[in-house]
Design an enzyme around this catalytic site. Sequence first.
Site, PDB file in Angstrom:
ATOM      1  N   HIS A 116       0.762  -1.223  -0.060  1.00  0.00           N
ATOM      2  CA  HIS A 116      -0.131  -0.084   0.006  1.00  0.00           C
ATOM      3  C   HIS A 116       0.828   1.245  -0.018  1.00  0.00           C
ATOM      4  CE1 HIS A 116      -2.280   3.435   2.473  1.00  0.00           C
ATOM      5  NE2 HIS A 116      -3.250   2.934   1.431  1.00  0.00           N
ATOM      6  N   HIS A 125       1.850  11.208  -2.117  1.00  0.00           N
ATOM      7  CA  HIS A 125       0.390  10.787  -1.371  1.00  0.00           C
ATOM      8  C   HIS A 125      -0.178  12.234  -1.584  1.00  0.00           C
ATOM      9  CE1 HIS A 125      -1.765   9.213   2.298  1.00  0.00           C
ATOM     10  NE2 HIS A 125      -2.262   9.025   1.231  1.00  0.00           N
TER      11      HIS A 125
END
Length: 579
Positions: free
Chosen positions: A117, A163
Amino acid sequence: MSKQTFRVCFCFRRKFRLAVSEAPEEIEKVFEQYSENGIMSVDGLQRFLVEVQKEDKATREDAQKIIDSVKHFHRRGLNLEAFFKYLFGDTNPPLASLGVHHDMSAPLSHYFIYTGHNSYLTGNQLSSDCSNVPIINALKRGVRVMELDIWPNSAKDNVDVLHGRTLTTPVELIKCLRSIKEYAFVASDYPVVITLEDHLTPDLQARVAEMVTQTFGDSLFSPGAECLKEFPSPESLKKRIIISTKPPKEYLEAKEVKDKENDSERGKASDEEAWGKEVPDLKGTVADYKNDLDEEDEEDLEDGDKSQHTLAPEYKGLIAIHAGKPKGGLDECLRVDPDKVRRFSMSEQELEKAAVTHGKQIVRFTKRNILRVYPKGIRVDSSNYNPLIGWMHGAQMVAFNMQGHGRSLWLMHGMFKANGGCGYVKKPDFLLNSNKVFDPKVNPSVKTILKVTLYMGEGWYYDFQLTHFDAYSPPDFYARVRIAGVPSDSVMKKTKTLEDNWVPSWNEEFEFPLTVPELALLRIEVHEYDKSEKDDFGGQTCLPISELRSGIRAVPLNSRKGDKYNSVKLLMRFEFITP
């Protein structure tokens, strides 16, 4: 070196006898049973291998190889010291060295897949650097699914990985792709899946298509723009790169949805310690949860998607595993289409809630389709969750933050030690049975009982500094032995604490009834008891019970990060008893 001295204050010293690693009494009894006049012959060792170690096919030649490999003075057999040396040696591991031995010709949906992830993050989810280094490290460990969040760079003329809407520093997409190409098949020949979370405009999607095509060339698996009717097998996709993403809507539309996220939750860090909070069990009722930061729900699949005309056609053609969330409720999301397969994503919290009301439907969905589970958004410290919630419902891609460490990640490491560490583990038959759907909420009967004997441990004296555990005395070690599995199987046992001893000899037995041994993992930890502070960490390992070898075995321990210690190991015995 028979004594060890610790300095206390300036003028006082404490001396302790340094324990020597010696065969426990139970090992002596086993040796006596298979030896004559203090020597275990080739025939005696062969009988030991068959009867105690349960190596039914062991031959006299196998026994002779063991005798030849242990340096000692008795060529015709093993004395007690040599026998003990063999048992505690590197050639007697707890897992069978079978290599890849599962059937690899079934569709991808029939396997648990080692999944990362936010694979590019070096640390926490909010402010750490983005880099290709965590991607390289994960691939070297055998991880098969990489996740990349792709965004326009500051000049809007190229593509970065980061991110989104955090303080993480970006890394160029091309750098990540080149690292994947270089390291994809270092640990395993089986396919690598790149899941893309796309925040791009059509012109940048076209640029990504060009980068991906030029970087991976013929190794790229591109079945065309249409959804697959069935997933290919890992065997047929050896050394291939697979792209998985949603057919995305326009960048601005995605941005609007992302802006609606509950930013207040991002600041709540998990209280999991760097190595230590216990993996939450799956027992009891599921509480009501707040809305998660759902990174996967920002785009939905619709029949006749209005956005398709804005999608770069060369980019759309790269997508081999289509992903997305259909319009409608959970029933629609879990609907099985006989004409096409897809990937659907849920957060850990969404899965926990859905498991209460739709457990059997999730299992049915994962027989043909791929379910990806990812950490809830408030795990800003890059901690993880209990992976069993995903595996027991057939979820293939239980996505974990691989850059950290902790008990949840140790379970992930343990599961994918199976099947030669290739990153693909065949799901148990009961999760694939076409005639009967497994119900995770129903407790089945006990299939087998695992009896574990923990004899002793050694190696800390060589791998740690003299005063690492205690400044004034040798360490006080205890061990915890735990089953991680379905709720009815999950239990933890603990040994007594042995004071002032670098070579603890516990000689304790534990029994674990197992209802679903196919999903069970044996987790072992050693700690050093400290009266005034938090107990010190002394090593851990996690072993898939499906591949655990019966008999007396040397069990190496690992650091918090999962790296094997040079010397620290336990001597244990494993026995499977029919109830």
